[in-house]
Design an enzyme around this catalytic site. Structure first.
Site, PDB file in Angstrom:
ATOM      1  N   ARG A 145       0.458  -1.349  -0.373  1.00 18.08           N
ATOM      2  CA  ARG A 145       0.178  -0.203  -0.221  1.00 18.08           C
ATOM      3  C   ARG A 145       0.845   1.490   0.527  1.00 18.08           C
ATOM      4  NH1 ARG A 145      -2.981  -2.970  -1.762  1.00 18.08           N
ATOM      5  NH2 ARG A 145      -4.817  -4.187  -0.923  1.00 18.08           N
ATOM      6  N   HIS A 161       1.338  -0.826 -10.114  1.00 18.88           N
ATOM      7  CA  HIS A 161      -0.195  -0.999 -10.122  1.00 18.88           C
ATOM      8  C   HIS A 161      -0.225  -2.403 -10.346  1.00 18.88           C
ATOM      9  CE1 HIS A 161      -3.394  -0.399  -6.608  1.00 18.88           C
ATOM     10  NE2 HIS A 161      -2.777  -1.670  -5.963  1.00 18.88           N
TER      11      HIS A 161
END
Length: 310
Positions: free
Chosen positions: A225, A273
């Site tokens: 994260r 990502h």
């Protein structure tokens, strides 16, 4: 009985998931009316992602569970209207994708591949890197993804050490927990991989104080994260050489703004990502299995604990 399942994850995702979900429901002998719009009081399950415009779960009085398409639930778990059980996505294909990403970048740092690939003509430096058992790889977070990555790296021969807030046990991995264990892992890791969930307790867990405790020249890989790392502190540690390199797949703002200093830093590798994407075919099987379980009176798999945030 036909169940009404609301797909609340955006039109683009529905185009991708419609056929795999329909197939998975048929394989589990589920009679499903899969829709993108429905009267809230008629909905039995919600398939959800934060890309959805659905924010108020109050009218969904018949809904038995909300099934998240993403592994991360930080963008939904704090919603005060969400009183229905919430399941995070734990998908074998997603896990394998994360394992491959982490192992690939650990090996890249371990072997010093960047220097060899970018070598200039005439440069012929035959260094001798340590072998895997002599390299300590630290894993922050020993949940589903962290355990899988730790086990894969241990199978490659690395000295793997992991940390979690509560005691965990993983075969062939030295496990630490609590505040003292966190400090121990920071001091020992040559390569540190962050796979913690984003909670108030983990936000900025890698800050200036944490970087100062690490070995000089530590490499960091963050496919977890973006908010786990304090950006300014990481840049400062990179500039002093305290942190040698960082590979970052997740960020506080995505896509990462063009003006962000990570783009220009020579020792930062940015990936968009991609470490562990949810794949429609395998995720649909997970969703169908969970609905089957609930309909049979069994416990929801991968149920989120709102108090812990994951």
């Amino acid at each position: 009985m036909t169940l009404t399942v609301l797909f609340a994850a955006g039109d683009a995702a529905f185009a991708e998931y419609r056929a795999p979900l329909t197939q998975a429901f048929a394989q589990h002998d589920l009679k499903i009316d899969l829709v993108t719009e429905a009267a809230p009081e008629a909905v039995d399950y919600i398939i959800y992602s934060p890309a959805s415009t659905l924010r108020d779960f109050t009218p969904y009085t018949r809904c038995k569970a909300v099934l998240n398409l993403w592994a991360g639930v930080e963008k939904i778990v704090g919603n005060p209207t969400l009183t229905q059980p919430l399941a995070r996505m734990v998908d074998p294909a997603l896990t394998r994708g994360m394992v491959e990403y982490v192992c690939g970048h650990v090996l890249r740092y371990h072997l010093g591949m960047d220097a060899h690939i970018n070598a200039t003509p005439g440069a012929w430096v035959q260094d001798e890197p340590p072998l895997a058992p002599e390299r300590v790889v630290g894993i922050l977070g020993l949940g589903e993804l962290g355990r899988a990555c730790a086990s894969a790296l241990a199978a490659l021969g690395f000295a793997v050490e992991g940390w979690s807030s509560r005691p965990k046990s993983v075969q062939d991995v030295t496990c630490h927990h609590g505040a003292d264990g966190f400090k121990t892992l920071l001091r020992r890791a040559d390569i540190l991989v962050t796979l913690l969930p984003h909670t108030p307790q983990t936000e900025n867990i890698l800050n200036a104080a944490a970087f100062a405790q690490m070995r000089t020249g530590t490499r960091i890989i963050n496919p977890g994260r973006g908010a786990l790392i304090e950006d300014e502190a990481l840049l400062a540690a990179l500039n002093t050489g305290q942190i040698a390199q960082a590979t970052l797949d997740v960020f506080r703002v995505e896509p990462l703004p063009a003006e962000h200093p990570f783009w220009a830093h020579p020792n930062v590798t940015i990936t968009p990502h991609i470490a562990a994407t949810t794949r429609a075919k395998s995720a649909s099987q997970v969703i169908a299995e969970n609905i089957t379980r609930v309909e049979a009176g069994a416990e929801l798999l991968h149920k989120v604990d709102p108090a812990r945030g994951y």
